[in-house]
Each structure stands twice: as C-alpha cells, then as structure tokens.
Design an enzyme around this catalytic site. Structure first.
Site, PDB file in Angstrom:
ATOM      1  N   SER A  18      39.935  82.984  21.219  1.00  0.00           N
ATOM      2  CA  SER A  18      40.332  84.231  21.701  1.00  0.00           C
ATOM      3  C   SER A  18      40.321  85.795  20.291  1.00  0.00           C
ATOM      4  CB  SER A  18      42.031  84.309  21.750  1.00  0.00           C
ATOM      5  OG  SER A  18      42.309  84.357  22.763  1.00  0.00           O
ATOM      6  N   ASP A  63      53.070  88.126  32.276  1.00  0.00           N
ATOM      7  CA  ASP A  63      52.101  88.711  33.399  1.00  0.00           C
ATOM      8  C   ASP A  63      51.876  89.934  33.378  1.00  0.00           C
ATOM      9  OD1 ASP A  63      50.192  89.052  35.069  1.00  0.00           O
ATOM     10  OD2 ASP A  63      51.258  87.963  36.528  1.00  0.00           O
ATOM     11  N   ILE A  91      43.217  91.754  27.467  1.00  0.00           N
ATOM     12  CA  ILE A  91      43.615  91.077  28.872  1.00  0.00           C
ATOM     13  C   ILE A  91      41.929  91.509  29.311  1.00  0.00           C
ATOM     14  CG2 ILE A  91      45.201  91.810  30.814  1.00  0.00           C
ATOM     15  CD1 ILE A  91      47.588  91.980  28.845  1.00  0.00           C
ATOM     16  N   TYR A 156      27.130  90.285  34.140  1.00  0.00           N
ATOM     17  CA  TYR A 156      29.265  91.378  33.889  1.00  0.00           C
ATOM     18  C   TYR A 156      29.540  92.035  35.379  1.00  0.00           C
ATOM     19  CZ  TYR A 156      31.846  93.298  30.698  1.00  0.00           C
ATOM     20  OH  TYR A 156      33.851  93.105  30.433  1.00  0.00           O
ATOM     21  N   LYS A 163      35.823  97.990  33.435  1.00  0.00           N
ATOM     22  CA  LYS A 163      35.541  98.250  31.359  1.00  0.00           C
ATOM     23  C   LYS A 163      35.310  99.953  31.128  1.00  0.00           C
ATOM     24  CE  LYS A 163      36.495  94.817  29.812  1.00  0.00           C
ATOM     25  NZ  LYS A 163      37.614  94.797  28.800  1.00  0.00           N
ATOM     26  N   ILE A 192      30.900  87.045  22.267  1.00  0.00           N
ATOM     27  CA  ILE A 192      31.546  86.330  21.375  1.00  0.00           C
ATOM     28  C   ILE A 192      32.059  85.716  22.443  1.00  0.00           C
ATOM     29  CG2 ILE A 192      33.165  86.238  19.974  1.00  0.00           C
ATOM     30  CD1 ILE A 192      33.343  89.229  19.021  1.00  0.00           C
ATOM     31  N   THR A 194      34.029  83.526  23.402  1.00  0.00           N
ATOM     32  CA  THR A 194      35.451  82.919  23.753  1.00  0.00           C
ATOM     33  C   THR A 194      35.367  82.178  24.910  1.00  0.00           C
ATOM     34  OG1 THR A 194      36.121  84.721  24.698  1.00  0.00           O
ATOM     35  CG2 THR A 194      36.041  85.296  22.834  1.00  0.00           C
ATOM     36  N   LEU A 195      36.657  81.354  25.406  1.00  0.00           N
ATOM     37  CA  LEU A 195      36.678  81.256  26.754  1.00  0.00           C
ATOM     38  C   LEU A 195      36.370  81.600  28.017  1.00  0.00           C
ATOM     39  CD1 LEU A 195      37.742  78.514  27.614  1.00  0.00           C
ATOM     40  CD2 LEU A 195      40.401  79.395  27.382  1.00  0.00           C
ATOM     41  N   SER A 196      36.671  82.535  27.526  1.00  0.00           N
ATOM     42  CA  SER A 196      36.290  84.394  28.875  1.00  0.00           C
ATOM     43  C   SER A 196      34.105  83.627  29.371  1.00  0.00           C
ATOM     44  CB  SER A 196      36.559  85.487  28.466  1.00  0.00           C
ATOM     45  OG  SER A 196      38.235  85.547  28.835  1.00  0.00           O
TER      46      SER A 196
HETATM   47  C1  IMJ Z   1      31.216  87.759  30.964  1.00  0.00           C
HETATM   48  C2  IMJ Z   1      30.521  87.358  32.553  1.00  0.00           C
HETATM   49  C3  IMJ Z   1      28.982  87.824  32.098  1.00  0.00           C
HETATM   50  C4  IMJ Z   1      28.811  87.685  31.452  1.00  0.00           C
HETATM   51  C5  IMJ Z   1      28.936  88.465  29.754  1.00  0.00           C
HETATM   52  C6  IMJ Z   1      31.054  88.166  29.883  1.00  0.00           C
HETATM   53  N1  IMJ Z   1      28.487  88.823  28.413  1.00  0.00           N
HETATM   54  C7  IMJ Z   1      29.739  88.939  28.408  1.00  0.00           C
HETATM   55  C8  IMJ Z   1      31.217  88.671  28.590  1.00  0.00           C
HETATM   56  C9  IMJ Z   1      27.454  89.459  28.709  1.00  0.00           C
HETATM   57  C10 IMJ Z   1      30.035  89.231  26.628  1.00  0.00           C
HETATM   58  C11 IMJ Z   1      32.571  88.889  28.149  1.00  0.00           C
HETATM   59  N2  IMJ Z   1      33.303  89.710  28.021  1.00  0.00           N
HETATM   60  C12 IMJ Z   1      33.160  90.862  27.526  1.00  0.00           C
HETATM   61  C13 IMJ Z   1      34.146  89.602  29.213  1.00  0.00           C
HETATM   62  O1  IMJ Z   1      35.027  90.528  29.687  1.00  0.00           O
HETATM   63  C14 IMJ Z   1      34.768  88.770  30.396  1.00  0.00           C
HETATM   64  C15 IMJ Z   1      35.404  88.541  30.955  1.00  0.00           C
HETATM   65  C16 IMJ Z   1      35.853  88.137  31.816  1.00  0.00           C
HETATM   66  C17 IMJ Z   1      35.489  86.411  31.686  1.00  0.00           C
HETATM   67  C18 IMJ Z   1      35.748  85.462  32.805  1.00  0.00           C
HETATM   68  C19 IMJ Z   1      35.334  83.973  32.846  1.00  0.00           C
HETATM   69  C20 IMJ Z   1      36.124  83.117  33.671  1.00  0.00           C
HETATM   70  C21 IMJ Z   1      37.048  83.778  34.728  1.00  0.00           C
HETATM   71  N3  IMJ Z   1      37.316  85.300  35.147  1.00  0.00           N
HETATM   72  C22 IMJ Z   1      36.359  86.234  33.975  1.00  0.00           C
HETATM   73  N4  IMJ Z   1      37.043  87.345  33.954  1.00  0.00           N
HETATM   74  C23 IMJ Z   1      36.614  87.751  33.314  1.00  0.00           C
HETATM   75  O2  IMJ Z   1      37.109  83.386  35.956  1.00  0.00           O
END
Ligand code: IMJ
Length: 256
Positions: A18, A63, A91, A156, A163, A192, A194-196
C-alpha cells in the site's frame, strides 16, 4: 525529523504494498506519532503484524463510507490522545467491472459507489474532524490522486471521474479550512503496483511508458510518495494549500 511530536492519522492501509504503508514508514522515520484506519475487522491481525514493524499508537477498523465510523474513530483518538496534526486519506474503490468495460457502460450505482468511497470520504472526514474540533491549528490534510483525473488512461474510467471530484474537493475544502490555518492538498502518484493495481489490464504497459517517457526515466516507489506526503504534512509546506502535487517522475508534463 520533520514530524516530531506530530500526531498523524493515516486512513486506508491494506498491506505492505500500500502507498499508505510507504507513507507510514517515512512518517515514522520523521518522528510522527501514528494512528491508522483500515477496512474490515477481519484484517486486524494481518495489519497489526505489519504495523508492529514501526512505532505507532493505535489502529482502528473503519468503514469510511459510513460517517458514523469516521466519527467514532476521531472521537476515540481525541479522547484518548488529544488532537491531530494531520490526516492522510488513502481511500478509493470502484466496482471491478467498471475498470474493465467501456466507461460508457458505467451504471448509476457504480458511478455513485466510486464517488462515495473515493471522493466523498475526504469531505466527510474533513467535516467530521472540524465538527469534533479534532484538528490542531496548522494541521494538514493530504489525499492521494492520479493523473487519470484529467487525462484519459485505459481502464481508469469511473475512477478518473472520482479523482476529478476528489481534486476539486481538495480546493473547496482548502478554502473552507484555510481561515483556521488547516491546509488540504493532494499528491498525484505515478503508477505503482499496489493491490489496487492488481488485475488491471495493461498496467505494466503504463509503467513501461513512464520508464520510457518520463523526464526521470523511471517509476516511483511508495517510499518516494511517502516523502512527498511527509513534506505536505510538515511545516516545510506551510504556504501550500489546495494543490495537486505530482510525484510521478515528471511524466504529467509531457505532451507525447
Ligand atoms: C486502476 C485502474 C485502471 C488503470 C489504473 C489504475 N492505473 C493506475 C491505477 C493506470 C495507476 C491505480 N490507481 C491510481 C487507482 O486509483 C486504483 C483504484 C482502484 C483499483 C481497484 C482494483 C480492484 C477493485 N476496485 C478498485 N477500485 C479502485 O475491485
């Protein structure tokens, strides 16, 4: 030691990948007294074992999409430890399908969910912190954002919309809280893993492009984002509010 004797709440830590963990380690090295929130009581043991690697005060399950949860945590911190000098908001969430299919297919529910969790939670946290008078004068609120708020990046989608709402909320919150000398800023991190970012199609390609095109010709680490956040929390940034500061190897300035 930029954060000596400063009490900082970091919201949204998940695991050692994270960005919140990168922020935690750098803030700890700078002498901060740290508090954490994480999602899901079932993650307590895992989180506490990770957090045991650094000095910290307390971690709370929260939460953040429930105002009552935010209120409970801030009340507890105030009663047990006194006021905070900083809050770091890490978050975000969107439904997986909304990061896979075309943006045009985003449902009303998916649109609301992404905005509720990723943008409104900052507004709620700032408001509740103000209502409970839990922030010291000179306090700094920092959130994390991404370039997808202003430019189109593959997949995205609705997170870009969320955002954009988050960055705009930073400006309005900065205006509302400025008279009390409370600052609100966002750090826009480069991509980066991350898990996200896990399971996001073509994520590695986006990192490859950064390596090729960014002025610094490399990607960024969670510790580097941590250092930028420490700066925003510290008195070194005391004249800065309402800003989105890019910590992305300069990638965002390029036209092609
Ligand atoms: C996320 C999705 C698509 C493209 C992305 C990302 N890129 C980057 C991210 C290019 C850098 C990561 N990011 C900046 C995020 O804000 C991610 C948010 C996110 C990720 C997930 C994955 C799993 C899920 N829900 C999510 N919700 C938000 O179920």
């Amino acid at each position: 030691m930029l954060l000596e004797k400063k009490k900082i709440l970091i919201m949204g830590i998940r695991n050692k990948w994270s960005i919140a963990w990168g922020i935690a380690t750098r803030a700890a090295e700078n002498g901060a007294d740290l508090f954490f929130t994480y999602q899901g009581e079932e993650n307590r043991e895992k989180l506490e074992s990770l957090l045991s690697e650094i000095p910290y005060k307390k971690a709370y399950a929260c939460d953040a999409s429930k105002d009552e949860d935010i209120e409970k945590v801030l009340k507890e911190i105030k009663e047990e430890y006194g006021n905070l000098d900083g809050i770091v908001h890490c978050i975000a969430h969107a439904n997986t399908e909304d990061l896979r299919q075309d943006f045009i297919l985003t449902s009303k529910e998916g649109f609301s969910h992404a905005n509720d969790v990723s943008a409104y939670t900052l507004v709620a946290t700032a408001r509740i912190a103000k209502e409970l008078d839990v922030l010291n004068e000179n306090a700094s609120i920092v959130t994390l954002t991404y370039h997808g708020s202003t430019k189109v990046l593959p997949n995205y989608n609705v997170m870009g919309v969320a955002k954009a709402a988050l960055e705009c909320s930073v400006r309005y919150l900065a205006d509302n809280l400025g008279p009390q000398n409370i600052r609100v800023n966002a750090i826009s991190a480069g991509p980066i893993k991350t898990l996200s970012a896990k399971g996001i199609k073509d994520f590695s390609t986006i990192q490859d492009v950064v390596e090729e095109k960014a002025p610094l010709r490399r990607n960024v680490t969670i510790e580097e984002i941590g250092d930028s956040v420490v700066f925003m929390l510290s008195p070194m940034s005391r004249a800065i509010t309402g800003q989105v500061l890019y910590a992305d190897s300069g990638y965002n300035i390029m036209g092609i």
